[in-house]
Motif scaffolding. Structure first.
Motif, short mmCIF file in Angstrom:
data_model
loop_
_atom_site.label_atom_id
_atom_site.label_comp_id
_atom_site.label_asym_id
_atom_site.label_seq_id
_atom_site.Cartn_x
_atom_site.Cartn_y
_atom_site.Cartn_z
N CYS A 134 -80.74 11.55 0.68
CA CYS A 134 -81.31 12.49 1.66
C CYS A 134 -80.27 12.79 2.74
N ARG A 135 -80.16 14.07 3.11
CA ARG A 135 -79.15 14.43 4.11
C ARG A 135 -79.78 14.92 5.40
N CYS A 136 -80.96 14.35 5.70
CA CYS A 136 -81.65 14.75 6.94
C CYS A 136 -80.75 14.61 8.17
N CYS A 190 -78.57 20.78 0.99
CA CYS A 190 -78.82 19.44 0.46
C CYS A 190 -79.10 19.60 -1.04
N LEU A 222 -80.81 18.01 -3.03
CA LEU A 222 -82.18 17.70 -3.48
C LEU A 222 -83.19 18.76 -3.05
N PHE A 223 -82.78 19.68 -2.18
CA PHE A 223 -83.71 20.66 -1.61
C PHE A 223 -84.37 21.51 -2.69
N CYS A 249 -86.77 17.27 -3.96
CA CYS A 249 -87.45 17.13 -2.65
C CYS A 249 -88.18 18.42 -2.30
N GLY A 286 -87.20 12.95 2.04
CA GLY A 286 -86.81 12.58 3.39
C GLY A 286 -87.80 13.09 4.42
N MET A 322 -88.72 16.89 5.31
CA MET A 322 -89.54 17.69 4.40
C MET A 322 -91.02 17.35 4.57
N CYS A 347 -86.43 21.03 6.92
CA CYS A 347 -86.43 21.30 5.48
C CYS A 347 -87.76 21.91 5.05
#
Ligand code: SF4
Length: 321
Positions: free
Chosen positions: A274-276, A289, A291-292, A296, A303, A306, A313
């Motif tokens: 996760c790149r929060c 990111c 995973l977006f 995710c 994360g 989201m 996100c």
């Protein structure tokens, strides 16, 4: 969220770029705090919380999962709901999850004040209060963060007052504009920031004067000053920022859930892929990111950004994607 919802980025020229900041309290709540809340629910404590905390992932679980396992997690619409829970079940231990910036901190502090006045013995607060101005200092100190101006949040500014940003502007010469959440408020704030930068005179502007006073809300500030003290705080994805949080004063330890129940609210596991943290510092857009929108999504968040509808996100997923 308002910027994404009203499509404001699409209206701007290419050389004006809006990036998210750490403005969602759920998103910056440390995984260790979630772990502590899950631990309390598993021990049989009644955990009272605003609904957006339910699905926030901790190191290996969430409050929703703890509730599924039989833990008592009650969703509140205001801190007063927690007081009613405690009064209705005097044999139960009730812990309210006190998460938020200055806007939420004040009413949760009032919950403690009232519990003291009523002699309530079965209610405590697990605090993760955050302060906005120290986050501004931390962001400009990060060499990887490139921000030329700040849109300061309406609701927090209504409590702390527009002048709370003055020392920051004077020290760093970065323009700050206090703005509301309506699209015209946001556009006026952007126009003001661009003008200040073009003219080379960075300043503090209160664009939301119909709500925000220079001194803020004195009642709320006095309440917090009487019951709280500054503490270092862990911001998820960012790290510990000195003096960026508020905790209960030591004489109120009986109402501090971490002390009363012996749980630790920091030191959760890192968020894997996760790149929060990078989203919250404006280093990447949510859709950068990997995973977006795939691994995710709002229905299966990886994360914290989201999870909450205010998360960068989640807003990007709902309004921009
Ligand atoms: S899209 Fe998901 S995994 Fe990626 S930064 Fe946002 S919350 Fe984290």
């Amino acid at each position: 969220m308002a910027i994404a919802r009203f499509g404001i980025r699409d209206l701007l020229p290419e050389n004006v770029r809006l990036v998210s900041g750490p403005g969602c309290p759920v998103c910056v709540t440390d995984a260790g705090y979630v772990d502590a809340a899950v631990e309390l629910a598993r021990r049989g404590v009644v955990v009272a919380t605003f609904g957006d905390m339910l699905r926030v992932p901790g190191s290996d679980s969430s409050l929703a999962e703890a509730r599924g396992e039989g833990g008592r997690v009650e969703v509140c619409h205001s801190p007063g709901d927690a007081a009613r829970l405690a009064a209705g079940e005097p044999e139960a231990e009730v812990v309210f999850l006190g998460i938020g910036f200055e806007t939420t901190t004040a009413p949760v502090t009032a919950l403690v004040r009232d519990a003291v006045a009523r002699g309530t013995r079965n209610l405590s607060v697990l605090t993760a209060f955050k302060l906005v101005p120290p986050a501004l200092y931390a962001l400009v100190a990060d060499p990887e963060v490139e921000v030329n101006g700040f849109i300061c949040p309406a609701h927090v500014s209504a409590v702390i007052g527009s002048e709370a940003y003055r020392p920051f502007v004077q020290r760093h010469a970065v323009p700050c504009v206090v703005a509301g959440f309506e699209p015209l408020d946001i556009l006026l704030a952007i126009a003001s920031l661009v003008e200040q930068l073009a003219e080379g005179r960075p300043d503090l502007v209160n664009q939301y004067g119909r709500v925000v006073r220079p001194e803020g809300n004195r009642v709320a500030r006095d309440l917090m000053a009487r019951h709280l003290r500054e503490v270092d705080a862990a911001w998820r994805g960012i790290g510990v920022i000195p003096a960026s949080g508020m905790g209960l004063r030591r004489e109120l330890e009986g109402f501090d859930a971490a002390v009363r129940h012996g749980v630790v609210t920091e030191g959760g596991a890192p968020d894997g892929h996760c790149r929060c943290g990078d989203v919250l510092k404006g280093k990447i857009r949510p859709d950068e990111c990997p995973l977006f929108g795939t691994a995710c999504t709002p229905t299966a968040p990886v994360g914290p950004c989201m999870v909450s509808s205010e998360g960068s996100c989640a807003a990007h997923f709902k309004y921009v994607r």
